[in-house]
Design a protein around this motif. Sequence first.
Motif, PDB file in Angstrom:
ATOM      1  N   HIS A 110      -5.773  -2.778  20.092  1.00  0.00           N
ATOM      2  CA  HIS A 110      -4.987  -1.492  20.039  1.00  0.00           C
ATOM      3  C   HIS A 110      -5.687  -0.164  20.138  1.00  0.00           C
ATOM      4  N   ILE A 111      -7.005  -0.251  19.599  1.00  0.00           N
ATOM      5  CA  ILE A 111      -7.996   1.099  19.540  1.00  0.00           C
ATOM      6  C   ILE A 111      -8.326   1.120  20.912  1.00  0.00           C
ATOM      7  N   LEU A 112      -8.945   0.015  21.642  1.00  0.00           N
ATOM      8  CA  LEU A 112      -9.304   0.295  22.895  1.00  0.00           C
ATOM      9  C   LEU A 112      -8.357   0.669  24.113  1.00  0.00           C
ATOM     10  N   ALA A 113      -7.305   0.218  23.661  1.00  0.00           N
ATOM     11  CA  ALA A 113      -5.847   0.626  24.664  1.00  0.00           C
ATOM     12  C   ALA A 113      -5.629   2.210  24.242  1.00  0.00           C
ATOM     13  N   LEU A 158       0.831  -1.275  -0.085  1.00  0.00           N
ATOM     14  CA  LEU A 158      -0.022   0.029   0.063  1.00  0.00           C
ATOM     15  C   LEU A 158       0.843   1.198  -0.155  1.00  0.00           C
ATOM     16  N   GLY A 159       2.197   0.968   0.385  1.00  0.00           N
ATOM     17  CA  GLY A 159       2.854   2.368   0.618  1.00  0.00           C
ATOM     18  C   GLY A 159       3.297   2.782   2.051  1.00  0.00           C
ATOM     19  N   TRP A 160       4.549   2.268   2.349  1.00  0.00           N
ATOM     20  CA  TRP A 160       4.874   2.618   3.754  1.00  0.00           C
ATOM     21  C   TRP A 160       4.479   4.009   4.209  1.00  0.00           C
ATOM     22  N   GLN A 161       3.742   4.188   5.404  1.00  0.00           N
ATOM     23  CA  GLN A 161       3.519   5.589   5.795  1.00  0.00           C
ATOM     24  C   GLN A 161       3.679   5.638   7.143  1.00  0.00           C
ATOM     25  N   GLY A 162       4.332   4.807   7.923  1.00  0.00           N
ATOM     26  CA  GLY A 162       4.720   4.847   9.423  1.00  0.00           C
ATOM     27  C   GLY A 162       3.788   4.187  10.275  1.00  0.00           C
ATOM     28  N   ALA A 163       2.749   3.608   9.496  1.00  0.00           N
ATOM     29  CA  ALA A 163       1.629   2.809  10.705  1.00  0.00           C
ATOM     30  C   ALA A 163       2.332   1.922  11.378  1.00  0.00           C
ATOM     31  N   ARG A 164       1.937   1.380  12.450  1.00  0.00           N
ATOM     32  CA  ARG A 164       2.262   0.245  13.508  1.00  0.00           C
ATOM     33  C   ARG A 164       1.748  -0.945  12.642  1.00  0.00           C
ATOM     34  N   VAL A 165       2.396  -1.959  12.782  1.00  0.00           N
ATOM     35  CA  VAL A 165       2.124  -3.373  11.999  1.00  0.00           C
ATOM     36  C   VAL A 165       1.974  -4.504  12.997  1.00  0.00           C
ATOM     37  N   ALA A 166       1.308  -5.411  12.615  1.00  0.00           N
ATOM     38  CA  ALA A 166       1.222  -6.683  13.212  1.00  0.00           C
ATOM     39  C   ALA A 166       0.602  -7.831  12.426  1.00  0.00           C
ATOM     40  N   SER A 167       1.051  -8.809  12.641  1.00  0.00           N
ATOM     41  CA  SER A 167       0.637 -10.054  11.770  1.00  0.00           C
ATOM     42  C   SER A 167       0.054 -11.354  12.558  1.00  0.00           C
ATOM     43  N   VAL A 168      -0.925 -11.975  12.326  1.00  0.00           N
ATOM     44  CA  VAL A 168      -1.684 -12.927  13.117  1.00  0.00           C
ATOM     45  C   VAL A 168      -1.773 -14.222  12.221  1.00  0.00           C
ATOM     46  N   TYR A 169      -1.573 -15.276  12.857  1.00  0.00           N
ATOM     47  CA  TYR A 169      -1.775 -16.720  12.130  1.00  0.00           C
ATOM     48  C   TYR A 169      -2.770 -17.522  12.990  1.00  0.00           C
ATOM     49  N   ALA A 170      -3.653 -17.837  12.919  1.00  0.00           N
ATOM     50  CA  ALA A 170      -4.648 -18.768  13.369  1.00  0.00           C
ATOM     51  C   ALA A 170      -5.420 -19.891  12.176  1.00  0.00           C
ATOM     52  N   ALA A 171      -4.896 -20.118  11.112  1.00  0.00           N
ATOM     53  CA  ALA A 171      -5.606 -20.798  10.218  1.00  0.00           C
ATOM     54  C   ALA A 171      -6.790 -20.182   9.933  1.00  0.00           C
ATOM     55  N   CYS A 172      -8.022 -21.013   9.923  1.00  0.00           N
ATOM     56  CA  CYS A 172      -9.148 -20.280   9.153  1.00  0.00           C
ATOM     57  C   CYS A 172      -9.525 -19.213  10.332  1.00  0.00           C
ATOM     58  N   ALA A 173      -9.366 -19.170  11.514  1.00  0.00           N
ATOM     59  CA  ALA A 173      -9.778 -18.088  12.282  1.00  0.00           C
ATOM     60  C   ALA A 173      -8.864 -16.832  12.394  1.00  0.00           C
ATOM     61  N   SER A 174      -7.803 -16.884  11.446  1.00  0.00           N
ATOM     62  CA  SER A 174      -7.080 -15.644  11.367  1.00  0.00           C
ATOM     63  C   SER A 174      -7.750 -14.249  11.231  1.00  0.00           C
ATOM     64  N   LEU A 226      -3.956   3.124  21.667  1.00  0.00           N
ATOM     65  CA  LEU A 226      -2.771   3.307  20.981  1.00  0.00           C
ATOM     66  C   LEU A 226      -2.962   3.994  19.604  1.00  0.00           C
ATOM     67  N   VAL A 227      -4.206   3.700  18.911  1.00  0.00           N
ATOM     68  CA  VAL A 227      -4.324   4.257  17.635  1.00  0.00           C
ATOM     69  C   VAL A 227      -5.874   4.692  17.585  1.00  0.00           C
ATOM     70  N   ASP A 228      -6.226   5.408  16.671  1.00  0.00           N
ATOM     71  CA  ASP A 228      -7.662   5.818  16.682  1.00  0.00           C
ATOM     72  C   ASP A 228      -8.335   5.121  15.434  1.00  0.00           C
ATOM     73  N   THR A 229      -7.372   4.400  14.495  1.00  0.00           N
ATOM     74  CA  THR A 229      -7.956   3.780  13.084  1.00  0.00           C
ATOM     75  C   THR A 229      -6.931   2.433  13.125  1.00  0.00           C
ATOM     76  N   ALA A 230      -7.507   1.421  12.532  1.00  0.00           N
ATOM     77  CA  ALA A 230      -6.866   0.348  12.080  1.00  0.00           C
ATOM     78  C   ALA A 230      -7.396  -0.435  10.823  1.00  0.00           C
ATOM     79  N   LEU A 231      -6.585  -0.983  10.072  1.00  0.00           N
ATOM     80  CA  LEU A 231      -6.907  -1.575   8.731  1.00  0.00           C
ATOM     81  C   LEU A 231      -6.557  -3.062   9.089  1.00  0.00           C
TER      82      LEU A 231
END
Length: 398
Positions: free
Chosen positions: A97-100, A70-86, A102-107
Amino acid sequence: MSRDVAVLGVGMHPWGKWGRPFTRYGVAAARAALADAGLDWRDVGLVVGADTVRGGYPGHVAGAAFAQALGWQGARVASVYAACASGAQALDTARAHILAGLVDTALVVGADAAPKGFFAPAGGDRPDDPDWLRFRVLGATNPTYFGLYARRRMALHGDTPEDFARVKVKNAAAGAANPLARYRTPVTAAQVAASPVVADPLRLLDVCATSDGGAAVVLSSLDFARRRATADPVRIRAVSTVTPVYPRTVPDLPDIATDSALAVAPPEPAAGFRSAVVRAAYEEAGIGPEDLDLAEVYDLSTALELDWYEDLGLCPPGGAVKLLRDGATALGGRIPVNPSGGLSSFGEAVPAQALAQVCELTWQVRGLSGPRQVAGARVGVTANQGLFGHGSSVVVIR
């Protein structure tokens, strides 16, 4: 304290067999979700990717792969694996992250380019992996596994292959009205019965395909949504990702016997892992099955969808077939299940599946689902089963 977060936007890439890199599908879905949210990519504070182990190294760090594409723009990043529940666990990571604060928006993005045929465990010999053990020790490929579930329903509750075919007919009718679905042709019970046997009693049209596709969700805090003049946003009210509880530590494996007549009912209907995942979502959301307007469930096979009716509490154990025969779970029924068409119409694009369910519920409660719209939809639930104690259920409300 409210745990609600707002769903600002959702987007999907159509399911199919395209043969392109998974990031292409994810980026297309992400851009559609951002456009739906009216949000610029540079305003996103966090990107969470649902991993695909079949996507090579980029698939193992999907959050970073999507952020780069998408084009690096400084956002935090995370990756998750849980097979079909990923997808649902990625959604839960973004919500945290939002409830804590730390951020207002997440994709949140999930996408897959699935191989042809039945999924095999990835990564070589893995004797600590229950999927590897199923394949190598028992010879139980996924369709064999689904067939055991189906035989168990037949032995315990008197379900028939004709009942399983009814599920396919119902979902194919809904999928025919969904422009994002891979299979958009109505199916008859006779066509199901005429399709080849894959794992007795299940036939080819009883079992979902493997597909390419992508889905994305844009989340925000409620304050952020209201500042954008969204007075009544769609909300994620609950996300359940609980694990099994001893002694039911194997995720709802059916009792395996050479004679299906030996199958026995579990001592407590609510003791299973899948029903525990859903119960946790209900408890967090402060609702019960009686409050639902619709559900999106994980129909890897037609028989497995019937199990979900009972796990969701839509009927007592053994009551799923009556619900189906009465038309209650079809479009226009009391509690439509899989109005999107389900995996029956889409096929598996593993990291995107749980997010696609949330996309469908969001469109439904917004009243934007066209010919497959559930009248008056306000509350919906998803249900999904992943590998090795991963499961998920998401409650979406408006």
